[in-house]
Design a protein around this motif. Structure first.
Motif, PDB file in Angstrom:
ATOM      1  N   ILE A  32       0.881  -1.159   0.000  1.00 38.98           N
ATOM      2  CA  ILE A  32       0.000   0.000   0.000  1.00 38.98           C
ATOM      3  C   ILE A  32       0.924   1.217   0.000  1.00 38.98           C
ATOM      4  N   VAL A  33       0.813   2.026  -1.053  1.00 40.24           N
ATOM      5  CA  VAL A  33       1.652   3.217  -1.209  1.00 40.24           C
ATOM      6  C   VAL A  33       0.720   4.419  -1.271  1.00 40.24           C
ATOM      7  N   ASP A  34       0.804   5.257  -0.248  1.00 40.23           N
ATOM      8  CA  ASP A  34      -0.058   6.440  -0.174  1.00 40.23           C
ATOM      9  C   ASP A  34      -1.522   6.078  -0.436  1.00 40.23           C
ATOM     10  N   GLY A  35      -1.974   4.980   0.166  1.00 39.51           N
ATOM     11  CA  GLY A  35      -3.371   4.567   0.085  1.00 39.51           C
ATOM     12  C   GLY A  35      -3.743   3.743  -1.129  1.00 39.51           C
ATOM     13  N   GLU A  36      -2.838   3.540  -2.072  1.00 39.49           N
ATOM     14  CA  GLU A  36      -3.117   2.763  -3.285  1.00 39.49           C
ATOM     15  C   GLU A  36      -2.318   1.468  -3.269  1.00 39.49           C
ATOM     16  N   MET A  37      -2.933   0.379  -3.790  1.00 44.56           N
ATOM     17  CA  MET A  37      -2.228  -0.899  -3.865  1.00 44.56           C
ATOM     18  C   MET A  37      -1.297  -0.905  -5.065  1.00 44.56           C
ATOM     19  N   ALA A  38      -0.081  -1.397  -4.829  1.00 43.07           N
ATOM     20  CA  ALA A  38       0.913  -1.559  -5.890  1.00 43.07           C
ATOM     21  C   ALA A  38       1.509  -2.956  -5.772  1.00 43.07           C
ATOM     22  N   ILE A  39       1.870  -3.535  -6.913  1.00 41.66           N
ATOM     23  CA  ILE A  39       2.513  -4.847  -6.940  1.00 41.66           C
ATOM     24  C   ILE A  39       3.816  -4.702  -7.717  1.00 41.66           C
ATOM     25  N   VAL A  40       4.915  -5.074  -7.069  1.00 43.19           N
ATOM     26  CA  VAL A  40       6.237  -5.036  -7.698  1.00 43.19           C
ATOM     27  C   VAL A  40       7.036  -6.232  -7.179  1.00 43.19           C
ATOM     28  N   PRO A  41       8.111  -6.620  -7.875  1.00 38.64           N
ATOM     29  CA  PRO A  41       8.991  -7.654  -7.308  1.00 38.64           C
ATOM     30  C   PRO A  41       9.461  -7.213  -5.918  1.00 38.64           C
ATOM     31  N   HIS A  42       9.602  -8.174  -5.003  1.00 42.26           N
ATOM     32  CA  HIS A  42       9.882  -7.829  -3.604  1.00 42.26           C
ATOM     33  C   HIS A  42      11.189  -7.071  -3.401  1.00 42.26           C
ATOM     34  N   ASP A  43      12.088  -7.112  -4.375  1.00 45.28           N
ATOM     35  CA  ASP A  43      13.358  -6.398  -4.225  1.00 45.28           C
ATOM     36  C   ASP A  43      13.344  -5.021  -4.889  1.00 45.28           C
ATOM     37  N   ARG A  44      12.153  -4.510  -5.185  1.00 42.15           N
ATOM     38  CA  ARG A  44      11.997  -3.203  -5.830  1.00 42.15           C
ATOM     39  C   ARG A  44      11.145  -2.275  -4.976  1.00 42.15           C
ATOM     40  N   CYS A  45      11.335  -0.997  -5.181  1.00 40.96           N
ATOM     41  CA  CYS A  45      10.543   0.019  -4.498  1.00 40.96           C
ATOM     42  C   CYS A  45       9.181   0.112  -5.188  1.00 40.96           C
ATOM     43  N   PRO A  46       8.105   0.058  -4.429  1.00 39.46           N
ATOM     44  CA  PRO A  46       6.794   0.182  -5.057  1.00 39.46           C
ATOM     45  C   PRO A  46       6.464   1.608  -5.498  1.00 39.46           C
ATOM     46  N   GLY A  47       7.277   2.569  -5.089  1.00 35.21           N
ATOM     47  CA  GLY A  47       7.063   3.948  -5.500  1.00 35.21           C
ATOM     48  C   GLY A  47       7.822   4.311  -6.756  1.00 35.21           C
ATOM     49  N   CYS A  48       9.159   4.186  -6.705  1.00 30.23           N
ATOM     50  CA  CYS A  48       9.999   4.617  -7.837  1.00 30.23           C
ATOM     51  C   CYS A  48      10.486   3.463  -8.707  1.00 30.23           C
ATOM     52  N   TRP A  49      10.297   2.215  -8.268  1.00 28.76           N
ATOM     53  CA  TRP A  49      10.716   0.992  -8.950  1.00 28.76           C
ATOM     54  C   TRP A  49      12.214   0.747  -8.863  1.00 28.76           C
TER      55      TRP A  49
END
Length: 172
Positions: free
Chosen positions: A93-110
């Protein structure tokens, strides 16, 4: 990556992975495999790899998000074998929104951001676990070993002993 976008592209990436598996297992890459073995034979003690990746680039983030990482690897002249470098997808959950990324990446900037418990701030954009980002645990699967269970009432993994930091988690 936004949840709805990830859910659209993930099955397509799986299809690409299946087709790459067929290509690697078939005979059409035999000459390349032989040349990789020859190269590794000349470089004793070193490994040689041919990498295949599917990445999404976002010019606003100025980072690529790897969705598939595979290839062939060999050393000491041995026959090449397929290797995988993928990281399992994780929900945040990033600033209230769900994001899916590989676990070794930042869900905000990637950008690369592994071991978020030990390094709670993204080294590239600075967002922090527990502040702007929370790990979404919508199953009882341990985010560390993916084999044991963790719950809000018992945040210690039944398999590996990892303890989830309650301030870094959103329970779904």
């Amino acid at each position: 990556m936004e949840k709805h976008v990830f859910e659209k592209v993930d099955p397509l990436v799986d299809t690409v992975a299946d087709q790459i598996d067929e290509l690697v297992d078939g005979d059409s890459l035999n000459e390349i495999k032989n040349k990789l073995a020859d190269i590794s034979r000349e470089l004793l003690g070193l490994s040689v790899s041919l990498d295949i990746s599917v990445q999404v680039f976002d010019s606003e983030r100025e980072n690529s998000l790897p969705l598939l990482q595979t290839g062939l690897a060999t050393s000491d002249g041995a026959a090449p074998h397929q290797v995988w470098g993928d990281s399992s997808p994780q929900r945040y959950i990033v600033d209230g929104e769900m994001a899916i990324v590989p676990h070794d990446r930042c869900p905000g900037c990637w950008g690369p951001w592994d071991f978020k418990e030990r390094n709670p701030a993204c080294p590239e954009c600075g967002i922090e676990m527990g502040e702007q980002v929370k790990l979404l645990l919508d199953s009882d699967r341990c985010p560390n070993c993916e084999a044991g269970t963790v719950t809000a009432s018992d945040p210690k993994c039944s398999e590996c002993g990892y303890s989830v930091d309650p301030s870094h988690v959103a329970w779904g």
